[in-house]
Design an enzyme around this catalytic site. Structure first.
Site, PDB file in Angstrom:
ATOM      1  N   ASP A   7     116.620  14.252  68.877  1.00  0.00           N
ATOM      2  CA  ASP A   7     117.704  14.970  68.323  1.00  0.00           C
ATOM      3  C   ASP A   7     117.528  14.628  66.828  1.00  0.00           C
ATOM      4  OD1 ASP A   7     118.457  12.384  67.981  1.00  0.00           O
ATOM      5  OD2 ASP A   7     120.728  12.822  68.442  1.00  0.00           O
ATOM      6  N   HIS A   8     118.244  14.818  65.821  1.00  0.00           N
ATOM      7  CA  HIS A   8     117.985  14.786  64.543  1.00  0.00           C
ATOM      8  C   HIS A   8     117.807  13.343  64.046  1.00  0.00           C
ATOM      9  CE1 HIS A   8     122.284  14.621  65.287  1.00  0.00           C
ATOM     10  NE2 HIS A   8     122.469  13.734  64.382  1.00  0.00           N
ATOM     11  N   CYS A  64     116.381   9.311  70.186  1.00  0.00           N
ATOM     12  CA  CYS A  64     117.609   9.682  69.192  1.00  0.00           C
ATOM     13  C   CYS A  64     117.941   8.395  68.339  1.00  0.00           C
ATOM     14  CB  CYS A  64     118.844   9.865  70.268  1.00  0.00           C
ATOM     15  SG  CYS A  64     119.484   8.538  71.153  1.00  0.00           S
ATOM     16  N   GLY A  65     119.122   8.583  67.952  1.00  0.00           N
ATOM     17  CA  GLY A  65     119.543   7.298  66.880  1.00  0.00           C
ATOM     18  C   GLY A  65     119.483   5.715  67.566  1.00  0.00           C
ATOM     19  N   THR A  66     120.048   5.656  68.759  1.00  0.00           N
ATOM     20  CA  THR A  66     120.117   4.389  69.538  1.00  0.00           C
ATOM     21  C   THR A  66     119.135   4.325  70.807  1.00  0.00           C
ATOM     22  OG1 THR A  66     121.927   5.033  70.626  1.00  0.00           O
ATOM     23  CG2 THR A  66     122.533   3.997  68.800  1.00  0.00           C
ATOM     24  N   GLY A  67     118.929   5.754  70.976  1.00  0.00           N
ATOM     25  CA  GLY A  67     118.118   5.612  72.542  1.00  0.00           C
ATOM     26  C   GLY A  67     119.012   5.815  73.499  1.00  0.00           C
ATOM     27  N   ILE A  68     120.452   5.523  73.301  1.00  0.00           N
ATOM     28  CA  ILE A  68     121.412   5.150  74.586  1.00  0.00           C
ATOM     29  C   ILE A  68     121.813   6.562  74.996  1.00  0.00           C
ATOM     30  CG2 ILE A  68     123.562   4.195  75.085  1.00  0.00           C
ATOM     31  CD1 ILE A  68     123.068   2.325  72.883  1.00  0.00           C
ATOM     32  N   HIS A  97     107.249  -2.078  87.403  1.00  0.00           N
ATOM     33  CA  HIS A  97     108.662  -2.634  88.623  1.00  0.00           C
ATOM     34  C   HIS A  97     109.379  -1.264  88.730  1.00  0.00           C
ATOM     35  CE1 HIS A  97     108.131  -6.981  88.369  1.00  0.00           C
ATOM     36  NE2 HIS A  97     107.207  -6.679  88.510  1.00  0.00           N
ATOM     37  N   ARG A 131     106.638  -3.906  96.820  1.00  0.00           N
ATOM     38  CA  ARG A 131     107.859  -4.015  97.127  1.00  0.00           C
ATOM     39  C   ARG A 131     108.597  -3.301  96.156  1.00  0.00           C
ATOM     40  NH1 ARG A 131     105.811  -8.119  94.254  1.00  0.00           N
ATOM     41  NH2 ARG A 131     107.036  -9.331  92.593  1.00  0.00           N
ATOM     42  N   HIS A 132     108.203  -3.085  95.008  1.00  0.00           N
ATOM     43  CA  HIS A 132     108.902  -2.503  94.038  1.00  0.00           C
ATOM     44  C   HIS A 132     108.849  -0.778  94.186  1.00  0.00           C
ATOM     45  CE1 HIS A 132     108.520  -5.742  91.489  1.00  0.00           C
ATOM     46  NE2 HIS A 132     107.171  -5.817  91.560  1.00  0.00           N
TER      47      HIS A 132
END
Ligand code: RB5
Length: 141
Positions: A7-8, A64-68, A97, A131-132
């Site tokens: 995004d911006h 993005c700004g936070t990645g969240i 993993h 296992r992963h």
């Protein structure tokens, strides 16, 4: 191919990531946004997630700004394992993993030098399997 989106808030950092990929001759498709004009991150998360989930792209990177916001939005697409990383260890481990297929970065949180290193590790590190693989299968249910 690597699917890219931002995004911006992530526009400038994604430009640096593209320059790094160009230098390494890594093929990518940029789904936008294409300016610093304010826009909605889910629009770009969905495009990149769709490209990865369909198999058109091997992996994706969203900024993005936070990645969240990008990680929340991308993880709504079935088959997507988007990981928000702000350090090199997490980038390595989410590939080894979790077999993460999209890396999310926060341009207002993580400096460009570190973000580029994280992206490099994310793209170069293989999945450990074993296992992963069983655990990753359980994520999809
Ligand atoms: C945009 O201002 C900002 O909300 C966005 O880039 C991102 O941080 C959302 O999670």
């Amino acid at each position: 191919m690597i699917a890219l989106g931002c995004d911006h808030g992530g526009y400038n950092l994604l430009g640096e990531i593209k320059a790094m990929l160009d230098e390494s001759c890594v093929a990518y498709k940029d789904f936008g946004t294409f300016s610093e004009e304010s826009c909605d991150y889910p629009d770009y998360a969905k495009l990149v997630a769709g490209s990865v989930a369909s198999g058109e792209s091997e992996r994706g990177i969203l900024v993005c700004g936070t990645g969240i916001g990008m990680s929340i939005a991308a993880n709504k697409t079935r088959g997507i394992r988007a990981a928000l990383c702000g350090d090199c260890f997490s980038a390595e481990m989410t590939r080894r993993h979790n077999d993460a297929n999209i890396l999310c970065l926060g341009a207002r949180v993580t400096g460009a030098g570190l973000a580029l290193k994280i992206a490099q590790i994310f793209l170069e590190t293989p999945f450990d399997g074993g296992r992963h693989a069983r655990r990753v299968e359980k994520i999809e249910g």
